[in-house]
Each structure stands twice: as structure tokens, then as C-alpha cells.
Design an enzyme around this catalytic site. Sequence first.
Site, PDB file in Angstrom:
ATOM      1  N   GLU A 490      34.849  15.935 -23.875  1.00  0.00           N
ATOM      2  CA  GLU A 490      36.079  16.490 -24.422  1.00  0.00           C
ATOM      3  C   GLU A 490      35.739  17.190 -25.741  1.00  0.00           C
ATOM      4  O   GLU A 490      35.518  18.372 -25.749  1.00  0.00           O
ATOM      5  CB  GLU A 490      37.139  15.400 -24.622  1.00  0.00           C
ATOM      6  CG  GLU A 490      38.471  15.976 -25.039  1.00  0.00           C
ATOM      7  CD  GLU A 490      39.663  15.279 -24.402  1.00  0.00           C
ATOM      8  OE1 GLU A 490      39.481  14.327 -23.638  1.00  0.00           O
ATOM      9  OE2 GLU A 490      40.793  15.718 -24.682  1.00  0.00           O
ATOM     10  N   TRP A 554      51.614  19.483 -31.741  1.00  0.00           N
ATOM     11  CA  TRP A 554      50.249  20.000 -31.606  1.00  0.00           C
ATOM     12  C   TRP A 554      50.204  21.423 -32.154  1.00  0.00           C
ATOM     13  O   TRP A 554      49.537  21.693 -33.146  1.00  0.00           O
ATOM     14  CB  TRP A 554      49.798  19.925 -30.144  1.00  0.00           C
ATOM     15  CG  TRP A 554      49.080  18.641 -29.841  1.00  0.00           C
ATOM     16  CD1 TRP A 554      47.739  18.497 -29.578  1.00  0.00           C
ATOM     17  CD2 TRP A 554      49.635  17.310 -29.800  1.00  0.00           C
ATOM     18  NE1 TRP A 554      47.447  17.164 -29.394  1.00  0.00           N
ATOM     19  CE2 TRP A 554      48.572  16.421 -29.519  1.00  0.00           C
ATOM     20  CE3 TRP A 554      50.903  16.781 -29.996  1.00  0.00           C
ATOM     21  CZ2 TRP A 554      48.755  15.042 -29.420  1.00  0.00           C
ATOM     22  CZ3 TRP A 554      51.095  15.405 -29.889  1.00  0.00           C
ATOM     23  CH2 TRP A 554      50.029  14.556 -29.608  1.00  0.00           C
ATOM     24  N   GLU A 760      40.903   5.400 -30.378  1.00  0.00           N
ATOM     25  CA  GLU A 760      41.917   6.302 -29.811  1.00  0.00           C
ATOM     26  C   GLU A 760      43.198   5.537 -29.473  1.00  0.00           C
ATOM     27  O   GLU A 760      44.300   6.044 -29.653  1.00  0.00           O
ATOM     28  CB  GLU A 760      41.351   6.930 -28.527  1.00  0.00           C
ATOM     29  CG  GLU A 760      42.339   7.816 -27.778  1.00  0.00           C
ATOM     30  CD  GLU A 760      41.707   8.508 -26.590  1.00  0.00           C
ATOM     31  OE1 GLU A 760      40.750   7.940 -26.013  1.00  0.00           O
ATOM     32  OE2 GLU A 760      42.159   9.608 -26.244  1.00  0.00           O
TER      33      GLU A 760
HETATM   34  C1  BGC Z   1      42.771  13.971 -26.626  1.00  0.00           C
HETATM   35  C2  BGC Z   1      43.743  13.796 -27.747  1.00  0.00           C
HETATM   36  C3  BGC Z   1      44.688  14.947 -27.664  1.00  0.00           C
HETATM   37  C4  BGC Z   1      45.431  14.730 -26.389  1.00  0.00           C
HETATM   38  C5  BGC Z   1      46.576  15.631 -26.151  1.00  0.00           C
HETATM   39  C6  BGC Z   1      43.508  13.834 -25.351  1.00  0.00           C
HETATM   40  O1  BGC Z   1      42.707  13.953 -24.243  1.00  0.00           O
HETATM   41  O2  BGC Z   1      41.700  13.098 -26.724  1.00  0.00           O
HETATM   42  O3  BGC Z   1      43.262  13.410 -28.918  1.00  0.00           O
HETATM   43  O4  BGC Z   1      45.468  15.147 -28.766  1.00  0.00           O
HETATM   44  O5  BGC Z   1      44.575  14.736 -25.286  1.00  0.00           O
HETATM   45  O6  BGC Z   1      47.564  14.889 -25.688  1.00  0.00           O
END
Ligand code: BGC
Length: 905
Positions: A490, A554, A760
Site C-alpha cells: 500500500e 480525505w 492502524e
Molecule cells: C489505508 C488508510 C486509508 C484508508 C482509506 C486504507 O487502506 O491504509 O490509512 O486512509 O485506506 O479509507
Amino acid sequence: MAPSELRPVGLRCEYRVDPLGVGERIPRLSWTLESEERGQVQSAFRILVAASEGELEAEENLLWDSGRVESGSTIGAEYEREALRSGSQCVWKVRVWDGTNNPSPYSSPAVFEMGLLEKSDWEGVWISAGKSPAGDMEPPSGDEYDDLANGLVPSPYLRREFPLDKTVRRARLYATARGVYELSVNGTRVGEDVLAPGWTDYDRRLQYQTYDVTPLLAEGQNALGAVLGDGWFAGFVGFDPKHRGAHYGARPQLLAQLNVEYEDGTTESLATEGSWRCSTGPILYSDLLVGESYDARSEIPGWAEPGFDDSGWYGVEAEEIEDTNLVAQPDEGVRVIEELEAKAVTEPESGRYVFDLGRNIVGWVRLKVEGEAGTKVTLRHAEALDPDGTIYTENLRSARQTDTYILKGEGKEVYEPRFTFHGFRYVEVTGYPGEPHLEAVTGCVVHSATPPSGSFECSSSLVNKLQENIVWGQRGNFLSVPTDCPQRDERLGWMGDAQIFVRTASFNMDVAAFFEKWMTDVQDAQSPEGAFPDVAPLLRGSGLIDLRWGAPAWSDAGVIVPWTIYRTYDDTRIVERHYKAMVRWMEYLREANPDFIRKNRMGNNYGDWLSPKGDHTPKHLLATAYWAYDAKLMAEMAEATGRYDDASEYRDLNERIKAAFEEAYVSPDGRIEGDTQTCYLLALHMDLLPEDLRSAAAEHLVRTIEREDWHLSTGFVGVGYLCPVLTEAGYTDVAYRLLTNETYPSWGYTIKNGATTIWERWDGWTEAGFQSPNMNSFNHYSLGSVGEWLYRYVAGIDLGTPGYGHILIRPRPGGSLTHASGEYDSVRGRISSSWKIEGDWFVLEVLIPPNTAATVHVPSTDDISEGGRPVDEADGVEFLRTGEGETVLSVGSGRYEFAGRMARR
Ligand code: BGC
């Protein structure tokens, strides 16, 4: 005139100390001031700039003499003489006058040097590996090539020799790659950057780096060498491993130019062109997600030195630069910042050694090994262990994080990968000849070299550990861009994560230049319609990513981040630069949402992402709150840049959204639809409620916390506002309770379970084991956004005016803390606030930098003193008021020690 007590120090240009390759055509100069005296101010300054230190002394040789400027400003002095040219070198110094007009001595000189400002300055072409006589570069076959590594190709080694027939006065190497690169001059590695040129949307913008290579060159024959890796350009990026080579381009290319100035004043330059030679070497492949494979038997001794016989090498392919948008890298770049010794090594299975670095880091390891040629050592990296002591890798998804090293068999060998990075605490070593000592593995900590700017410490070891984990989460994820996580497939510049954490980040490190760079990534990624993306840089060629636009909390980072940087660093240039983009974003939302409820154009609405216990904050509500917040911040930024009509329009928009919000979601008793903690946090933090409902809403907030048996239930979005809102609403005790909880969900719970970074998810690991491996990173900074509260409310260092021209010192002692202290290097100098409770007394030590002033709130109303004297007798202290258990004082710069009797508890 008496000499002033003030001393200008800490000279910087565009946030950096003595930068080379400045891309700003009008660079900004700044300094801070030191003085032992209280109440010092700057009334004027004078800047001198010359082409060299010697010339600074002679007035007729100056490039710029600002003359005496009647100004108290110490930041953002714009170089305003004739336009600077590419490569212009400027040495500068500054003196200031204090409040009684006494001059300071001149500062020590500082330097800045312009980069290549014009496209026409670039003389070279892109070069990449040509066809080898033996055919195309093939990946060597071997069992280390699994499905992902298949298709990866060896790193090209590129070289070129050239003569220099005179003595060199100054030489600069400008370089970049589509891919990642490492350069050497006459066999010596150039600079300290790793993974240069960093990540941008390469279709829009490519950063180049500037290196001083003067000491590396010699009269006579010289050699330039380069090694290239796939990096973000051609390698695997994001959660789309099938797309190797599909994002920006298929194979790495180099662009470099050496500009030499001889002692006699003549110049020469040498750039990448078709006559360079190429070969493959020991790097069998390298990829950010997969890892690196290195066969030391294929090393080429002396390849980057002059005199090397490259007749067996082959040619390169050349390609015109054309419309590549080359820009100077504005921030510090990525480096190896620290090394960590391994803490322990175990052998859970025969021949399978697991090294523990003691904390979750980002980077790689240096391996020391001795053995027979051809022995293959494999290093696999993981954040956690399975119960049997072997490494847990499921949460990495398709990322391999595996490096392999094949020995050349010539005694002690040392290996470090160059073109990859891993998120890990544990390293599994297999194939090691014999039994490895603890010293066989050293951790190399890699991240953007954002200068440390703050520290926080208090009497609770749990809270200190939390602060440490926040900093390490930041260190691991500020790598060229602010990423969500550093380990799985990611590692993207997720905007929601960045906006919620930016303020915390700005305390721990000086992130002005880092976010200046990233905001250009954000702007580059804006959709033609005006939507900000969910991730920046945009990952081209990935269907999954291209679809993501406009998600509430976001995409709003496109407004929140510039506003935060403006406020923290008093930087209006970042506002100017992105103003149009922000306006387009505001129009994009406005057009589609005539009712002032943001229900259209919400892209992927993630809501309060990863809130525990199924706490669902209604998505329209969250979206509308952020829209109102954007409008509020836009009004402030418009005002700060003199756009008064815009400011009033945005205030008006804010009022309308607030009214719609209230009507749609707020009951007369202050209850908010959804009734989650985050509902109340958004409404209170973003100022969406009528004054008379604020305290009722705060009571509801506390009720929702009590409902969870005094636990939080916020996800990424709500968590950052939690403790600040509680404190502002008079519930400091509840904030402390959440801070120091040790049961799920809480920060303390992760720490009790061994966290060394921010997880997380609140339940990344519980007694039931690991959370779903599909999404379970142990190094995500978002939930660490409580760090802001530690500095602003626990230590009590807060902004009065942008850039801390006016400072607010207002510690809020609470919980069982008996002391706390924060230190912060603001753009205007060091601020500190340190308090302790001693018997009946609250003692507060404060440091306020020269040329600023502070309002100090001492949390006591009895027997207030400073330096042992009643405050009304203290030098430079003005009493303002008492109330709500506090005494409020006004001070100028200097060191102070306040004390006050505590109310009996
Ligand atoms: C990420 C997050 C990101 C999110 C969006 C995830 O896969 O790790 O940190 O903000 O997706 O919802």
C-alpha cells in the site's frame, strides 16, 4: 549606542540550512534570535548578500543590501534584488536592532544556491540500459524468483569518463531519475540521499537533486557512475501488484549534469548522453515492495573509477527530455537517519534465526557475514511474531519485504540494500553460514530528513511511551510522501491520514518543506473538475486509485494541510500557491450541493474510518461538517492573503452550511444524529453549533464516552479532536482518563500489548490474536494524532498568532501527572513549557523566544509569584486577570519561573 543583547542565529533559506539547488525564484530568508534578557524585540533588520563570504565585507561587491528595514519580522524576508540566475551562489548575513534601537552584531554567514531554473539549463538526455550484446537484460533464473520477483530485471550500472584539464573551483551535480538512483564520482558515493529523486506523479513533475561534488573531482581523468532501481516509477506500488511497470513507466532512466567552474573562471558541463556505457552488476533486482536481491559474485571492482576497462560493457538508449517538468526538490530528501543494534536473536526453527531490533522501524538492515562463495542468505522482514516465535507476514499482503544476499566468499562481507525499504521489527535470517552473532544485523532507519523540532515528556511512563510511538510512527511514514503505512502493499499518500496528523507532525518535526512538496503532489492530483483526490501522488495506471476522488475528511486535506502549515509557520506562500486549487475544490462541492448538505460528490466516503465497536457516524453529517470546516479555513486563508471579498463569501458559506447542519442533524437538546462520539467532536471542533447548545453537546459527548465505560470509540477522523474538544469544553479529567486507559480500545492497550509504533487499528492484536491480515498495519500514524494535545494542552504550548508570534502557554494539569514538559523549536525560536506539582505548589517554567510575546495561564489563583517575587513586582510580567482557577499574565521574551498555590484536591 550600546550593543544589543540580541543575536541573530539559525539562518535558513526556504526552511533549510544552507540549501543547494533552490528552486524558488524569490527565496525567503529567515532567522531566529537569542538573548538572555527579557522582553527583547527586533525593531529593524539589515540583510547583506554577496557571491562569496569575502565579498560580503565590501559594500561595492554586494549583490543585495536590504538597507535598514523597519520591521519586526524574522521570517519570510524575500530576496528582492535583480532576479537570481541558475546556479547563483549567495552568502548572506543579517543584523538586527532591538527595541531601544541598539544594533546586534552580524550573524555568522549562511549560504543558499539556486538550482537550474530554466529548462534550457538542462543539456543532457535521458539514458537507460541499452541492449546487451548477449540479448536483452534477463533476470537470472533461480529459486529465489517467486511469482512477484519474476519479471523484475537487474539494476543497470552506467558509467562515463571525462577529463578535466584545469583546477576546479566549484562543481555541482544535478541529477534525477525515472526510478531511483545512486551516483558516484571517482568511486565515491555522492551525497547522503537514498531513494532519490523521491515520489511525485512523474507525469506531472520530477524532482532533481543538487550535490556539491567539488572535493570528489581531480585534475585529469574522472569518472561518473550511476546505479538505477525501479523505485516508484517502474516498480510495484500500492495494492496493485499486477501492475509492475504499469504506473509511470517500464524501466528506469537517468538524467544528470555536472557543471564545473574552473579556478580561471571558465566553465564546462557534462551531461548524460548516448556515449555512456552500461552493464548489469550485482543487483539482480530491486523493488520497493518485493525487496532486493544481490549477488556479490557479480560485483565489478573499480567500475565507477577512472581507468576501468569498460570495453565489455554496452551502450545506452537515449531519449530527449522534451516536456519533462523538472523541479528542484524543496525538502530534505530521504536518508538513513539512525542505526539500531539488534536486541536479541532466537532460533525458533533450526537454521531460521529471528533478530529483534526492539522496535518497529522503517528502512533495512546491514548484514555482516563470512562464508563460502555462492552461499545465499535470505532476510525476511516482519512487524510481529507468531506464537511459535517465527515471523508473522500475513499482514504484508503481497509485499515480500525480502532481501537476498549471495556471498562472494572473500572474508568479511557487508551488505545493505539500496533501492527498497521495509516496515519491520523482526528480521528472519536463513541460509546464514554458521550461527550469526547479534552484531550480524544492524537496523538502518530510513525516512525523510525532516529536522526534529519538538519533544514532550511527563511523569507517566505510559504517556511517554505513547509519545515515543507517535514519533516513530511519523518517522516510519514520512518517507518522501506522508504514507499510511510502510510495510504492506500500500504505502500510499492517503490524504485523510495526513490531514488528521499534520498538526501533531509539525510539533515533532519541522515539516514545512516536506508538506510544501506534498501539497504540490496534491495539487497535481486534483481532478479536472476540481476534486481533490484520496491519495497523492496519484498512482497512474491503477484503476483502483484513479477512481478515488473527493472523499470527506480525505480530500479536505487539500484545504486543511495548507491552512495548518500557514498557521504553524506563518507561511502565506503555501496559501497563495494553492489558493486557486482550493477555490476550485470549494466550487466543486458548492455546485453539487445546493442544499448545503454534502451528499453529492462524496467519492469514496470512508466515514470515521476504523472506529471500533461499530460506532457509525452518519456519512452525510461527517461530510457536511468537513465542508463547513473547509469554508471556515478558506475564510481565514483569504483574509490572511488580503482577499477580503472572498473571506466574507466563505464566512457566509460557512454560516449557511452550519444552519443546514443544525437543521438536519441537531436536536434542541444538543443531541446530534448518530449520537457517536465523533458526531459531537466534529460539531464542537468545527464550531457548527449555536453557542447555547455547545455545553449540552459536550455533555452528550461525555455521555457517549461514559456509555463505553469511559473509553473512546473514535476512528481516524474523530480521534484527533477527542482530547482537545474535551479539554476546551471543561472535561480535562475525561481527556486524561482516555489518555491513560489501558483497556481496549485505548492507546494504553496497544502499549500494554507491546506496541512500539501507532497501530492502524485499536484491536490490531487482542487476546483473540491478530486482526484480519487484509488490513492490519502496526505502523499507521493516524491514531497518534493525540500528540497535538500533549503539546498544546498537557505541556501547554499553543499558537496565539500564526507562526507563534504570539504564544499561548496554558498547561492543563490533570490525571495523575505530577509534571510535564514540552519543548518546541518554532519558526520564531525555541519555546518551552515545563510544569511540576511540588507539595501545594504548581511550578511552571517557561521560555519565550525573543521578538515574541506570550499569554501565560498559571492554573492557580493564590500566591502567584515569578522568580520568587509576587508577580506585580516581577520584571517584564504583566497581570491580566484571574478566573476559572487560573491567573493570566502577559510576558515578553525570556525565561520565567511561575509558582502558585494549588487548590486543595
Ligand atoms: C489505508 C488508510 C486509508 C484508508 C482509506 C486504507 O487502506 O491504509 O490509512 O486512509 O485506506 O479509507
